[in-house]
Structures are given as structure tokens and as C-alpha cells.
Design a protein around this motif. Structure first.
Motif, PDB file in Angstrom:
ATOM      1  N   SER A 282     102.537  19.168 124.604  1.00 18.32           N
ATOM      2  CA  SER A 282     103.025  18.334 125.707  1.00 18.32           C
ATOM      3  C   SER A 282     104.422  17.801 125.439  1.00 18.32           C
ATOM      4  CB  SER A 282     102.066  17.165 125.947  1.00 18.32           C
ATOM      5  OG  SER A 282     101.962  16.342 124.794  1.00 18.32           O
ATOM      6  N   HIS A 283     104.852  17.830 124.173  1.00 19.29           N
ATOM      7  CA  HIS A 283     106.182  17.351 123.819  1.00 19.29           C
ATOM      8  C   HIS A 283     107.056  18.485 123.287  1.00 19.29           C
ATOM      9  CE1 HIS A 283     105.385  13.081 124.547  1.00 19.29           C
ATOM     10  NE2 HIS A 283     104.145  13.381 124.177  1.00 19.29           N
ATOM     11  N   CYS A 284     106.768  19.704 123.748  1.00 21.50           N
ATOM     12  CA  CYS A 284     107.600  20.860 123.422  1.00 21.50           C
ATOM     13  C   CYS A 284     109.055  20.564 123.791  1.00 21.50           C
ATOM     14  CB  CYS A 284     107.105  22.080 124.199  1.00 21.50           C
ATOM     15  SG  CYS A 284     108.172  23.535 124.085  1.00 21.50           S
ATOM     16  N   SER A 285     109.977  20.932 122.903  1.00 24.01           N
ATOM     17  CA  SER A 285     111.387  20.577 123.115  1.00 24.01           C
ATOM     18  C   SER A 285     112.004  21.292 124.311  1.00 24.01           C
ATOM     19  CB  SER A 285     112.203  20.893 121.847  1.00 24.01           C
ATOM     20  OG  SER A 285     112.143  22.282 121.557  1.00 24.01           O
ATOM     21  N   THR A 286     111.422  22.414 124.733  1.00 21.96           N
ATOM     22  CA  THR A 286     111.947  23.129 125.902  1.00 21.96           C
ATOM     23  C   THR A 286     110.871  23.338 126.968  1.00 21.96           C
ATOM     24  OG1 THR A 286     111.511  25.241 124.779  1.00 21.96           O
ATOM     25  CG2 THR A 286     113.742  24.329 124.596  1.00 21.96           C
ATOM     26  N   GLY A 287     109.783  22.604 126.852  1.00 19.43           N
ATOM     27  CA  GLY A 287     108.690  22.743 127.808  1.00 19.43           C
ATOM     28  C   GLY A 287     107.988  21.433 128.025  1.00 19.43           C
ATOM     29  N   GLY A 288     106.673  21.420 127.756  1.00 14.70           N
ATOM     30  CA  GLY A 288     105.877  20.234 128.025  1.00 14.70           C
ATOM     31  C   GLY A 288     105.389  20.255 129.462  1.00 14.70           C
ATOM     32  N   TRP A 289     105.178  19.055 130.019  1.00 13.61           N
ATOM     33  CA  TRP A 289     104.766  18.996 131.422  1.00 13.61           C
ATOM     34  C   TRP A 289     106.019  19.138 132.293  1.00 13.61           C
ATOM     35  CZ3 TRP A 289     104.079  14.203 134.849  1.00 13.61           C
ATOM     36  CH2 TRP A 289     103.753  14.619 136.145  1.00 13.61           C
ATOM     37  N   VAL A 290     106.324  20.355 132.625  1.00 14.32           N
ATOM     38  CA  VAL A 290     107.484  20.633 133.469  1.00 14.32           C
ATOM     39  C   VAL A 290     107.073  21.107 134.857  1.00 14.32           C
ATOM     40  CG1 VAL A 290     109.100  21.064 131.581  1.00 14.32           C
ATOM     41  CG2 VAL A 290     107.728  22.965 132.479  1.00 14.32           C
ATOM     42  N   LEU A 291     105.976  21.857 134.967  1.00 12.66           N
ATOM     43  CA  LEU A 291     105.556  22.399 136.261  1.00 12.66           C
ATOM     44  C   LEU A 291     105.247  21.270 137.248  1.00 12.66           C
ATOM     45  CD1 LEU A 291     103.114  25.267 135.198  1.00 12.66           C
ATOM     46  CD2 LEU A 291     105.421  25.514 136.156  1.00 12.66           C
ATOM     47  N   GLY A 292     105.863  21.332 138.418  1.00 16.32           N
ATOM     48  CA  GLY A 292     105.629  20.311 139.423  1.00 16.32           C
ATOM     49  C   GLY A 292     106.155  18.960 139.042  1.00 16.32           C
ATOM     50  N   ASN A 293     107.026  18.928 138.043  1.00 16.90           N
ATOM     51  CA  ASN A 293     107.611  17.681 137.545  1.00 16.90           C
ATOM     52  C   ASN A 293     109.124  17.869 137.384  1.00 16.90           C
ATOM     53  OD1 ASN A 293     108.228  15.283 136.251  1.00 16.90           O
ATOM     54  ND2 ASN A 293     107.239  15.836 134.331  1.00 16.90           N
ATOM     55  N   ARG A 294     109.502  18.647 136.390  1.00 15.62           N
ATOM     56  CA  ARG A 294     110.925  18.916 136.175  1.00 15.62           C
ATOM     57  C   ARG A 294     111.378  20.240 136.789  1.00 15.62           C
ATOM     58  NH1 ARG A 294     112.966  15.405 132.220  1.00 15.62           N
ATOM     59  NH2 ARG A 294     111.363  14.284 131.055  1.00 15.62           N
ATOM     60  N   ILE A 295     110.413  21.140 137.011  1.00 11.28           N
ATOM     61  CA  ILE A 295     110.717  22.405 137.685  1.00 11.28           C
ATOM     62  C   ILE A 295     109.653  22.637 138.757  1.00 11.28           C
ATOM     63  CG2 ILE A 295     111.783  23.367 135.598  1.00 11.28           C
ATOM     64  CD1 ILE A 295     109.299  25.143 135.276  1.00 11.28           C
ATOM     65  N   ASP A 296     109.897  23.613 139.613  1.00  9.62           N
ATOM     66  CA  ASP A 296     108.973  23.888 140.712  1.00  9.62           C
ATOM     67  C   ASP A 296     107.600  24.278 140.183  1.00  9.62           C
ATOM     68  OD1 ASP A 296     110.811  23.334 142.718  1.00  9.62           O
ATOM     69  OD2 ASP A 296     111.557  25.391 142.777  1.00  9.62           O
ATOM     70  N   GLY A 297     106.570  23.812 140.906  1.00  8.77           N
ATOM     71  CA  GLY A 297     105.204  23.972 140.445  1.00  8.77           C
ATOM     72  C   GLY A 297     104.381  24.968 141.231  1.00  8.77           C
ATOM     73  N   THR A 298     103.069  24.774 141.181  1.00  6.93           N
ATOM     74  CA  THR A 298     102.096  25.803 141.567  1.00  6.93           C
ATOM     75  C   THR A 298     101.570  25.686 142.998  1.00  6.93           C
ATOM     76  OG1 THR A 298     100.289  24.456 140.679  1.00  6.93           O
ATOM     77  CG2 THR A 298     101.308  26.074 139.189  1.00  6.93           C
TER      78      THR A 298
END
Length: 345
Positions: free
Chosen positions: A102-118
Motif C-alpha cells: 500500500s506504500h509502494c513508492s510508485t504505486g499503492g492505492w492509485v486506482l480511482g484515487n491518483r489515476i483513473d480507476g475501474t
């Protein structure tokens, strides 16, 4: 393609957007077959998640079929059926090496949050090799949607962080989908008591059906006293906060036993008070966590073996074209008796 787009607090629209394309070598584009709505999406619409900017397609759960892959993707190919993790993980950074995806330096909770989601016909998945899971032959796709987020969240943030053990006593404050997911997965550890607390008698009845040993309606303000009475005045070994408002966190403080654990699962949009004037000598542990989805492979096997019936969380089904109606139904759960809704793209 159709996509449900966030336009600022209280505002969402179903619009036509361009189909996503591969941006990085490790990306995959997935054609969504089924997705759902999460309580976190409602928090975004309330303005509780400032990292989600207007113009973002909502949603972080779903299953689908690989449409295209970048040249760096080795595990999947077009046509493969996949389960989407709500957490995108590179698998290489320091936090990923700790299993803290969840704290990946280039990921984590990104879908529907920082980038377009599902909540769309197609979605781009970063770090596809480590953020997607193959769907076994014969698997029920609707049940697997519950594995994208809700079951791992209830299990990791509530049950594992809450140190649920055989013979222990557990209270789950909040009988919504996340609280019920914690209830289903807590039973893997055979606690002696699981007490569900909520304002909604229908959801408490569902909790009883799902395996709760006792239920408490908190509408009259005496829930903490009722839980203490049920535990002989001792309190519970694990208090799982599954709502995300100050009152429910305070209730967990009121009912946790000496030496017990408060496991926060809820998304908090405003401050909650920590009563150290009472708890400083109580030997308790307080945990917080964003789901890492490290438990997805295990939970996938557990659902496949029917040890957990994930599909019983689903109460309503809609087409993507009717997603605004789905949001209305999900947002008025007390009236509609909605738990999880399935949206077919």
C-alpha cells in the motif's frame, strides 16, 4: 468508453472518455467485466480524500480480461481473465520488499484515487505482473470482485492487525460491507465471541446470519455498556473500527479490554479523540493500516474452496450504464438494504 468521473465533492458524472493506452512497459489495459462501489468512493465524494482530483475515474475493484500489455509484462497476455488488486505494487521498492504494498513508492492505492480507476469499460493497470491475479477456471467472477478490496481489507486491517486468536473476544463496530468482511474472515481464527455493533437492525440481522454470536444496536447510546455486559465487564480482546467516524472510534476505546487491541479499518475524514487520560495505563495496542492485499492468494483459495462465501455480500446488480442508480442505492443502504453492488460493464 463509458466512465464514472469524479468532478469534485458531491459531483460525479457518467461520461464518454478515451480508452486508456499503455504508458509504461509494465502496464496492462484491462477490459472490465464486473466492478463495484466501495465505501471509500463515498468518502471521496464527501471530499475526505484530497489526493483524488476532479476529473478522475472512480473505482478500484473489479475483474476483467486483458486487452493489451506493455513489453515489460511477462505474466499475462491479451485474453487472460484477471482479478484486479485495489493496490498497485512494483514489488521492488523498500516498502514492497516489506510486504507493505500500500506504500509502494510508485504505486499503492492509485486506482480511482491518483489515476483513473475501474468504474469504466477499460482501465490501465500499472505494475501489471504484481498487481493482477489470474482467475482460476470455473471461478465465480462476482465472488472474486469481493477479493479486490473488501475481504483483504477486513482481514488484514481488522483481523490480522487486531490479533484475533482462537478463544478471543471480538467486537466489530460497523456492520457495513467492511465490517461483515471482517466478520467472515475473523471466523478463520475461531474466536469465542464476535459481537457486531451497528445502528441498522437489518445489517445486524445479516451479521447474525454470517456468524456473529451477538449483536448490539447502538442507536440508544448504550452500546458500550451492552458490550461490557456481554463480556462480563471485561471488554473485548479485539475492537475493530469499521466505520470511520469519531463516535465509533471512541466506542472502541470504551470497550477494549486491558491488554487488548483497537484495529482501525475505517477511513477517517475528521479528527477523532484519543482518550489517553483513560487508556495510558490500559496496556492496549492501536493499529492503523491501508490494505496491502498480501492476503489475496490465500483468500482466493479460501473462497474457491467455499470456506468463505464471498458472494453472500452481494445484494444488488446493475449495468455500467445505470451506475448512478447503483450509487444512489449503495448510498441509501439503510433504506435499500444494500451491501455490495455488482456493476456489469
Amino acid at each position: 468508453m463509458l466512465a464514472l468521473v469524479y468532478h469534485g465533492p458531491g459531483q460525479k458524472k457518467l461520461v464518454e472518455r478515451p480508452k486508456p493506452t499503455i504508458q509504461d512497459a509494465t502496464d496492462a489495459v484491462v477490459r472490465i467485466t464486473r466492478t463495484t462501489i466501495c465505501g471509500t468512493d463515498l468518502h471521496i465524494l464527501k471530499g475526505d480524500v484530497p489526493t483524488c482530483q476532479p476529473g478522475t475515474t472512480l473505482g478500484h475493484e473489479g475483474v476483467g480480461v486483458i486487452d493489451s500489455v506493455g513489453p515489460g509484462v511477462t505474466t499475462f497476455k491479451p485474453g487472460d481473465r484477471v482479478l484486479i488488486s485495489c493496490i498497485s505494487a512494483c514489488g521492488r521498492c523498500e516498502n514492497c520488499r516489506k510486504g507493505m504494498y500500500s506504500h509502494c513508492s510508485t504505486g499503492g492505492w492509485v486506482l480511482g484515487n491518483r489515476i483513473d480507476g475501474t468504474q469504466a469499460e477499460f482501465v490501465r493497470i500499472p505494475h501489471a505482473d504484481t498487481s493482477l491475479y489470474p482467475i482460476p477456471d470455473g471461478a465465480d467472477e462476482e465472488a472474486l470482485v469481493m477479493l479486490s478490496d473488501i475481504l483483504p481489507t477486513g482481514f488484514e486491517c481488522g483481523v490480522l492487525n487486531g490479533k484475533v486468536q482462537p478463544g478471543s473476544t471480538v467486537a466489530i463496530v460497523g456492520a457495513g460491507p467492511i465490517g461483515l468482511a471482517a466478520l467472515l474472515t475473523a471466523q478463520l481464527y475461531s474466536p469465542s465471541e464476535i459481537i457486531m455493533v451497528d445502528l441498522d437492525d437489518n445489517r445486524l440481522a445479516v451479521g447474525k446470519r454470517f456468524g456473529a454470536t451477538a449483536t448490539v444496536n447502538s442507536a440508544d447510546g448504550t452500546a458500550a455498556q451492552q458490550v461490557m455486559a456481554l463480556t462480563g465487564g471485561r471488554g473485548v480482546d479485539t475492537a475493530i473500527e469499521a466505520v470511520g467516524i469519531p463516535a465509533t472510534f471512541t466506542m472502541c476505546e470504551d470497550i477494549v479490554a486491558a491488554g487488548g487491541t483497537i484495529a482501525n479499518v475505517g477511513v477517517h475524514g475528521v479528527k477523532a479523540d484519543l482518550h489517553l487520560e483513560r487508556l495510558w495505563s490500559h496496556n492496549i495496542t492501536i493499529t492503523t493500516r491501508l490494505v496491502d492485499t498480501v492476503s489475496m492468494p490465500m483468500l482466493l483459495k479460501t473462497v474457491q474452496s467455499q470456506r468463505i462465501d464471498a458472494k453472500q455480500l452481494i445484494t444488488h446488480r446493475f449495468k455500467l450504464a445505470d451506475i448512478l442508480q447503483a450509487y444512489d442505492t449503495f448510498g441509501r443502504a439503510a433504506e435499500t438494504k444494500a451491501l455490495k453492488v455488482i456493476i456489469e460493464a
